[in-house]
Write a protein that holds these residues in place. Sequence first.
Motif, PDB file in Angstrom:
ATOM      1  N   PHE A  29       0.832  -1.197   0.000  1.00 42.13           N
ATOM      2  CA  PHE A  29       0.000   0.000   0.000  1.00 42.13           C
ATOM      3  C   PHE A  29       0.866   1.245   0.000  1.00 42.13           C
ATOM      4  CE2 PHE A  29      -3.551  -2.683   1.413  1.00 42.13           C
ATOM      5  CZ  PHE A  29      -4.492  -2.241   0.490  1.00 42.13           C
ATOM      6  N   ARG A  30       0.946   1.883  -1.156  1.00 43.30           N
ATOM      7  CA  ARG A  30       1.630   3.159  -1.283  1.00 43.30           C
ATOM      8  C   ARG A  30       0.606   4.275  -1.468  1.00 43.30           C
ATOM      9  NH1 ARG A  30       6.545   4.472  -5.468  1.00 43.30           N
ATOM     10  NH2 ARG A  30       6.912   6.577  -4.719  1.00 43.30           N
ATOM     11  N   TRP A  31      -0.451   3.973  -2.208  1.00 41.37           N
ATOM     12  CA  TRP A  31      -1.567   4.891  -2.411  1.00 41.37           C
ATOM     13  C   TRP A  31      -2.823   4.189  -1.927  1.00 41.37           C
ATOM     14  CZ3 TRP A  31       1.615   3.495  -6.631  1.00 41.37           C
ATOM     15  CH2 TRP A  31       2.627   4.405  -6.906  1.00 41.37           C
ATOM     16  N   HIS A  32      -3.723   4.962  -1.343  1.00 46.04           N
ATOM     17  CA  HIS A  32      -4.949   4.394  -0.764  1.00 46.04           C
ATOM     18  C   HIS A  32      -6.151   4.881  -1.549  1.00 46.04           C
ATOM     19  CE1 HIS A  32      -2.836   2.847   2.809  1.00 46.04           C
ATOM     20  NE2 HIS A  32      -2.026   3.858   2.555  1.00 46.04           N
ATOM     21  N   PRO A  33      -7.213   4.056  -1.635  1.00 46.41           N
ATOM     22  CA  PRO A  33      -8.390   4.470  -2.397  1.00 46.41           C
ATOM     23  C   PRO A  33      -9.160   5.560  -1.664  1.00 46.41           C
ATOM     24  CG  PRO A  33      -8.757   2.330  -1.399  1.00 46.41           C
ATOM     25  CD  PRO A  33      -7.326   2.693  -1.136  1.00 46.41           C
TER      26      PRO A  33
ATOM     27  N   GLY B 219     -14.422  10.821 -14.412  1.00 46.19           N
ATOM     28  CA  GLY B 219     -14.092  12.121 -13.854  1.00 46.19           C
ATOM     29  C   GLY B 219     -12.605  12.428 -13.927  1.00 46.19           C
ATOM     30  N   VAL B 220     -12.162  13.342 -13.048  1.00 46.85           N
ATOM     31  CA  VAL B 220     -10.788  13.828 -13.031  1.00 46.85           C
ATOM     32  C   VAL B 220     -10.076  13.284 -11.792  1.00 46.85           C
ATOM     33  CG1 VAL B 220      -9.342  15.890 -12.996  1.00 46.85           C
ATOM     34  CG2 VAL B 220     -11.490  15.916 -14.234  1.00 46.85           C
ATOM     35  N   VAL B 221      -8.810  12.861 -11.958  1.00 44.36           N
ATOM     36  CA  VAL B 221      -8.032  12.267 -10.864  1.00 44.36           C
ATOM     37  C   VAL B 221      -7.450  13.367  -9.987  1.00 44.36           C
ATOM     38  CG1 VAL B 221      -6.046  10.803 -10.325  1.00 44.36           C
ATOM     39  CG2 VAL B 221      -7.443  10.302 -12.313  1.00 44.36           C
ATOM     40  N   ARG B 222      -7.528  13.167  -8.660  1.00 44.77           N
ATOM     41  CA  ARG B 222      -6.918  14.072  -7.685  1.00 44.77           C
ATOM     42  C   ARG B 222      -6.181  13.243  -6.634  1.00 44.77           C
ATOM     43  NH1 ARG B 222      -6.840  18.058 -10.584  1.00 44.77           N
ATOM     44  NH2 ARG B 222      -8.745  19.119 -11.065  1.00 44.77           N
ATOM     45  N   TYR B 223      -5.015  13.746  -6.213  1.00 43.36           N
ATOM     46  CA  TYR B 223      -4.229  13.105  -5.156  1.00 43.36           C
ATOM     47  C   TYR B 223      -4.207  14.026  -3.945  1.00 43.36           C
ATOM     48  CZ  TYR B 223      -2.509   9.748  -8.557  1.00 43.36           C
ATOM     49  OH  TYR B 223      -2.432   8.759  -9.490  1.00 43.36           O
ATOM     50  N   THR B 224      -4.394  13.466  -2.757  1.00 41.81           N
ATOM     51  CA  THR B 224      -4.350  14.265  -1.525  1.00 41.81           C
ATOM     52  C   THR B 224      -3.531  13.531  -0.481  1.00 41.81           C
ATOM     53  OG1 THR B 224      -6.375  13.250  -0.664  1.00 41.81           O
ATOM     54  CG2 THR B 224      -6.630  15.302  -1.909  1.00 41.81           C
ATOM     55  N   LYS B 225      -2.920  14.315   0.425  1.00 42.90           N
ATOM     56  CA  LYS B 225      -2.243  13.745   1.603  1.00 42.90           C
ATOM     57  C   LYS B 225      -3.150  14.032   2.782  1.00 42.90           C
ATOM     58  CE  LYS B 225       2.299  12.988   0.393  1.00 42.90           C
ATOM     59  NZ  LYS B 225       2.935  11.772   0.671  1.00 42.90           N
ATOM     60  N   GLU B 226      -3.565  13.003   3.473  1.00 48.00           N
ATOM     61  CA  GLU B 226      -4.490  13.155   4.595  1.00 48.00           C
ATOM     62  C   GLU B 226      -3.923  12.486   5.832  1.00 48.00           C
ATOM     63  OE1 GLU B 226      -8.321  11.700   3.374  1.00 48.00           O
ATOM     64  OE2 GLU B 226      -8.186  12.742   1.451  1.00 48.00           O
TER      65      GLU B 226
ATOM     66  N   THR C  14      -1.217   8.967   1.307  1.00 45.35           N
ATOM     67  CA  THR C  14      -1.639   9.526   0.026  1.00 45.35           C
ATOM     68  C   THR C  14      -2.896   8.806  -0.449  1.00 45.35           C
ATOM     69  OG1 THR C  14       0.661   9.966  -0.516  1.00 45.35           O
ATOM     70  CG2 THR C  14      -0.896  10.038  -2.324  1.00 45.35           C
ATOM     71  N   PHE C  15      -3.938   9.574  -0.712  1.00 46.68           N
ATOM     72  CA  PHE C  15      -5.198   9.023  -1.186  1.00 46.68           C
ATOM     73  C   PHE C  15      -5.431   9.472  -2.622  1.00 46.68           C
ATOM     74  CE2 PHE C  15      -5.653   8.701   3.332  1.00 46.68           C
ATOM     75  CZ  PHE C  15      -6.418   7.564   3.521  1.00 46.68           C
ATOM     76  N   VAL C  16      -6.028   8.575  -3.405  1.00 48.31           N
ATOM     77  CA  VAL C  16      -6.352   8.869  -4.800  1.00 48.31           C
ATOM     78  C   VAL C  16      -7.868   9.005  -4.888  1.00 48.31           C
ATOM     79  CG1 VAL C  16      -6.138   8.084  -7.174  1.00 48.31           C
ATOM     80  CG2 VAL C  16      -4.386   7.479  -5.518  1.00 48.31           C
ATOM     81  N   HIS C  17      -8.328  10.121  -5.445  1.00 47.59           N
ATOM     82  CA  HIS C  17      -9.761  10.385  -5.596  1.00 47.59           C
ATOM     83  C   HIS C  17     -10.080  10.608  -7.065  1.00 47.59           C
ATOM     84  CE1 HIS C  17      -9.798  11.176  -1.261  1.00 47.59           C
ATOM     85  NE2 HIS C  17      -8.741  11.940  -1.458  1.00 47.59           N
TER      86      HIS C  17
END
Length: 148
Positions: free
Chosen positions: A73-77, A95-102, A129-132
């Motif tokens: 797990f490097r990126w989370h859904p 849609g459009v991809v967005r990356y966030t650090k939470e 890091t989450f991918v939306h």
Amino acid sequence: MASAALALRTQAAVTALLRPPQPAALAVRYASKKTGGSSKNLGGKSPGKRFGIKKLEGHYVHAGNILATQRHFRWHPGAHVGLGKNKCLYALEEGVVRYTKEVYVPHPKDSEAVDLVTRLPKGAVLYKTFVHVVPAKPEGTFKLVAML
């Protein structure tokens, strides 16, 4: 006289044959190639697995597009992103991809994650890091309004 010369020649030939060979005249051959023995370093010859991000921030994706592949797990859904059996992330909506650090807050029943967070220094926060996928179509609008 001829017999004396013949005797001298014969004696010289015999002594030349009985004398040990000169060391400089020896020819030694060395192997030009190694023998086919076993090799210890056999790893590293397999091709790469092509893990990583497939769609970057701001890319437009359709439902089902793979966003990232990973072994651990490097990126989370995040929102509108699914998780495959092999930990690959894929879009659930168009849609459009967005990356966030939470900030990562583990579930209280997950003892391994809680233990990890409690071992952090006091005041330290764990980020993930989450991918939306931000949907392209707004939800909850009337079709008549969209047609105008």
